[in-house]
Design a protein around this motif. Structure first.
Motif, mmCIF file in Angstrom:
data_model
loop_
_atom_site.group_PDB
_atom_site.id
_atom_site.type_symbol
_atom_site.label_atom_id
_atom_site.label_comp_id
_atom_site.label_asym_id
_atom_site.label_seq_id
_atom_site.Cartn_x
_atom_site.Cartn_y
_atom_site.Cartn_z
ATOM 1 N N ASP A 53 36.867 42.457 32.488
ATOM 2 C CA ASP A 53 36.579 41.732 33.482
ATOM 3 C C ASP A 53 37.536 40.617 33.584
ATOM 4 O OD1 ASP A 53 34.649 43.171 34.963
ATOM 5 O OD2 ASP A 53 33.794 41.676 33.931
ATOM 6 N N ASP A 54 38.147 39.784 32.778
ATOM 7 C CA ASP A 54 38.448 38.658 32.444
ATOM 8 C C ASP A 54 40.282 39.371 32.537
ATOM 9 O OD1 ASP A 54 36.811 36.890 32.074
ATOM 10 O OD2 ASP A 54 36.555 37.016 30.037
ATOM 11 N N GLY A 55 40.485 40.508 31.408
ATOM 12 C CA GLY A 55 41.760 40.898 31.504
ATOM 13 C C GLY A 55 42.110 41.874 33.166
ATOM 14 N N VAL A 56 41.482 42.066 33.588
ATOM 15 C CA VAL A 56 41.417 42.179 35.554
ATOM 16 C C VAL A 56 41.973 41.182 36.181
ATOM 17 C CG1 VAL A 56 40.701 43.147 37.504
ATOM 18 C CG2 VAL A 56 40.437 44.274 35.555
ATOM 19 N N TRP A 57 41.230 39.833 36.066
ATOM 20 C CA TRP A 57 41.679 38.406 36.416
ATOM 21 C C TRP A 57 42.499 37.991 36.541
ATOM 22 C CZ3 TRP A 57 40.593 35.475 39.870
ATOM 23 C CH2 TRP A 57 40.795 33.850 39.810
ATOM 24 N N ASN A 272 42.431 29.690 33.653
ATOM 25 C CA ASN A 272 40.691 29.647 32.563
ATOM 26 C C ASN A 272 41.052 30.876 32.281
ATOM 27 O OD1 ASN A 272 40.689 30.749 34.856
ATOM 28 N ND2 ASN A 272 38.041 30.736 35.291
ATOM 29 N N TYR A 273 41.949 32.048 31.982
ATOM 30 C CA TYR A 273 41.792 32.906 31.387
ATOM 31 C C TYR A 273 40.410 34.245 31.813
ATOM 32 C CZ TYR A 273 46.129 30.841 28.935
ATOM 33 O OH TYR A 273 48.059 30.879 29.258
ATOM 34 N N ALA A 274 39.598 33.093 32.569
ATOM 35 C CA ALA A 274 38.591 34.465 32.511
ATOM 36 C C ALA A 274 37.525 33.940 32.988
ATOM 37 C CB ALA A 274 37.470 34.180 30.393
ATOM 38 N N VAL A 275 37.109 35.009 33.721
ATOM 39 C CA VAL A 275 35.737 34.902 34.675
ATOM 40 C C VAL A 275 34.076 34.816 34.330
ATOM 41 C CG1 VAL A 275 37.548 35.086 36.835
ATOM 42 C CG2 VAL A 275 36.159 36.800 35.619
ATOM 43 N N THR A 276 33.818 35.579 33.227
ATOM 44 C CA THR A 276 32.851 36.300 32.732
ATOM 45 C C THR A 276 31.804 34.733 32.231
ATOM 46 O OG1 THR A 276 33.967 36.072 29.979
ATOM 47 C CG2 THR A 276 33.663 38.522 31.947
ATOM 48 N N HIS A 277 30.177 34.541 31.430
ATOM 49 C CA HIS A 277 29.805 33.195 31.300
ATOM 50 C C HIS A 277 30.243 32.575 31.606
ATOM 51 C CE1 HIS A 277 29.569 36.710 27.652
ATOM 52 N NE2 HIS A 277 30.760 36.340 27.458
ATOM 53 N N GLY A 283 37.931 27.963 37.227
ATOM 54 C CA GLY A 283 38.583 28.399 38.057
ATOM 55 C C GLY A 283 38.147 28.028 39.225
ATOM 56 N N MET A 284 37.174 28.256 40.446
ATOM 57 C CA MET A 284 37.088 27.891 41.662
ATOM 58 C C MET A 284 37.073 25.906 41.687
ATOM 59 S SD MET A 284 36.824 30.555 42.117
ATOM 60 C CE MET A 284 37.397 31.145 41.495
#
Length: 536
Positions: A53-57, A272-277, A283-284
């Motif tokens: 998911d982070d890669g897709v983000w 922030n490179y990530a949306v998980t955890h 990011g928001m």
């Protein structure tokens, strides 16, 4: 054996004892917001790594950031004269072509290559000609996917740096020279990126705060563009007594700014490179801070330009708001809404205050590189030292033990001057490094068979004709209005009155002569008319 697990925010050093099958934390080396390590083996017991998911983000954000190139092209071509607008668009295409090639060949390796060598704090080595498939056959699919997404994400940042330099050289440089400059400026950016983003980079280990490339992108590009515009000298008649400054299409320039504005949301938010955890919440916060920084800067810009010129000047509006966006990049992951609004407002004020300085120093800066990217980025690096509070934030699962460092807080939160000194030192070092490197690049190209600056004749004809064979007249050409004083206004009105009086007298005299029949067609005119009648 020693084993390292890294993510974007924290790096841990572990001692692994296979016979006991357990991990023991020895030391928390550092905490920072920067680039995650790509070459790492996932630890199934401690999930601090990036996921699919982070890669897709990051990949989706990269696509949006690349649209900023079109915005830069429209902005630049709309603010130069009509005879050079196509050339400016082509140069922005070349920035992606040659800048992207340089980043693939050397840039990524210099930034995120192996740092386990004598000079590892200053540049990476390895991963040149980027290809995750050749590293190891047992790399997981997720790891290769993350590597690809990180590359395209960082490449979008690198090519942005070269487009900033392109704007500072508008209308004065050969297209072939621009290809080499885009290539080498990308290399310059890559080394500075290692200092700020890589886990072993000298400034990252010192605790610098640069969330989205305020120093590595905007300061490097701004200083390099400033050196370029000074080295190339002003355009012909730019600062002459009766010289005027024309722009080809203000509407195109504003459209380009709107595209950049849209892309900037992805530029800051995805840093922030990530949306998980739970990391998506950071990011928001960055997205809200980015839009509010531009809103605060926009209000200040409208007030200043209205008070200074009695109008809403197009170039001041664009540059003021862009400066607010640049100022937000330094601490976008930290700023609360009111902090972001204030940072953007101050950034716009400082940028517009630099306008008279550039005119006084006779710096020919067609697209506002100095006020936007130099002044804006310097303030953007200083602002975190005032407003940042290292509170507990969602930068990974609890097992990663992210801890706040009170000593790294800003002045408003009892952090002292430590962070301020560090941020100022980083600005000085990267600015000096960028100035020296860009001067060497320009000097070598200038004294090579390639050449650098166009001659006065070609400059007068325009690069659209000389470089692209496009001849014609753009009817949408505007002259930037200068502020009229009472004396100048009276002179203009008097000239108009006299011209109308003479035109009226001339019309009366021609009518009187025609009515009296004193004028007859010349013999040559009769011959020409007879020839025309015979042809038809």
């Amino acid at each position: 054996m020693y084993y390292r697990v890294a993510n974007k925010y924290t790096i841990f050093l572990f001692w692994y004892a296979p016979e006991k099958d357990w991990l023991m934390t020895l030391k928390l080396i550092m905490m920072n917001h920067s680039q995650p390590t790509v070459r790492m083996k996932p630890d199934k017991q401690l999930d601090c790594n990036l996921s699919q998911d982070d890669g897709v983000w990051m990949m989706a954000s990269s696509f949006i950031i690349f649209t900023m190139t079109a915005g830069f092209g429209l902005l630049e071509s709309g603010r130069v004269s009509a005879k050079d607008e196509v050339n400016c668009m082509v140069k922005n295409v070349f920035d992606v072509i040659f800048g992207g090639l340089a980043y693939w060949m050397f840039g990524y390796g210099l930034t995120f290559g192996d740092s386990k060598h004598q000079f590892g704090r200053y540049f990476g080595f390895g991963d040149f000609f980027f290809d995750p498939e050749r590293v190891s056959d047992d790399d997981s699919t997720d790891e290769k996917g993350i590597s690809y997404s990180l590359f395209i994400f960082q490449m979008s940042f690198a090519t942005t740096t070269s487009t900033i330099v392109s704007a500072g050289m508008s209308e004065r440089i050969h297209l072939k020279s621009h290809c080499f400059i885009s290539f080498f400026i990308t290399i310059v950016h890559s080394v500075a990126g290692h200092w700020v983003w890589d886990q072993e980079g000298i400034f990252r280990t010192m605790g610098v705060v640069d969330s989205a490339g305020c120093s590595a992108v905007h300061l490097v590009g701004g200083i390099s563009g400033l050196v370029a515009t000074l080295y190339l000298t002003p355009r012909r008649n730019r600062f002459a007594k009766n010289g005027i400054r024309t722009v080809s299409d203000p509407t195109k320039a504003i459209l380009g700014f709107l595209m950049i504005w849209w892309g900037w949301l992805a530029f800051n938010t995805s840093s922030n490179y990530a949306v998980t955890h739970g990391q998506w919440t950071e990011g928001m916060r960055s997205a809200v801070g980015t839009i509010l920084a531009s809103a605060g800067g926009g209000v200040v810009t409208v007030v200043i330009t209205r008070m200074a010129t009695k109008k809403i000047q197009m170039d001041m509006l664009i540059d003021g708001m862009l400066a607010s966006l640049v100022a937000s990049t330094g601490g976008c992951l930290y700023f609360t809404p009111w902090q972001a609004t204030l940072v953007g407002a101050i950034g716009s004020s400082l940028a517009l205050a630099a306008y008279p300085v550039t005119e006084w120093l006779k710096i020919d800066d067609p697209v506002g590189v100095f006020p936007v990217h130099v002044v804006g980025s310097i303030w953007g690096m200083i602002a975190p030292a005032i407003f940042v509070k290292r509170r507990q934030m969602n930068f990974g699962p609890p097992e990663c033990n992210y801890q706040a460092n009170e000593e790294a807080n800003g002045l408003l939160y009892g952090g002292g001057f430590q962070l301020l000194f560090l941020q100022t030192f980083v600005v000085f070092v990267i600015a000096t490094y960028s100035a020296i490197c860009s001067f060497i690049i320009l000097f070598l190209i200038h004294h090579s068979p390639i050449g650098l600056r166009v001659d006065k004749y070609d400059e007068e004809l325009g690069a659209d004709l000389i470089e692209h064979g496009l001849a014609g007249v753009n009817v949408m050409a505007y002259t930037l209005e200068k502020k009229l004083d009472t004396k100048t206004l009276s002179s203009v009105l008097m000239i108009i009155v006299r011209w109308r009086a003479k035109a009226k007298l001339g019309a009366i005299r021609r009518k009187q002569v025609h009515d009296s029949g004193l004028v007859s067609p010349k013999p040559t005119e009769n011959v020409e008319m007879n020839v025309i009648h015979r042809r038809h």
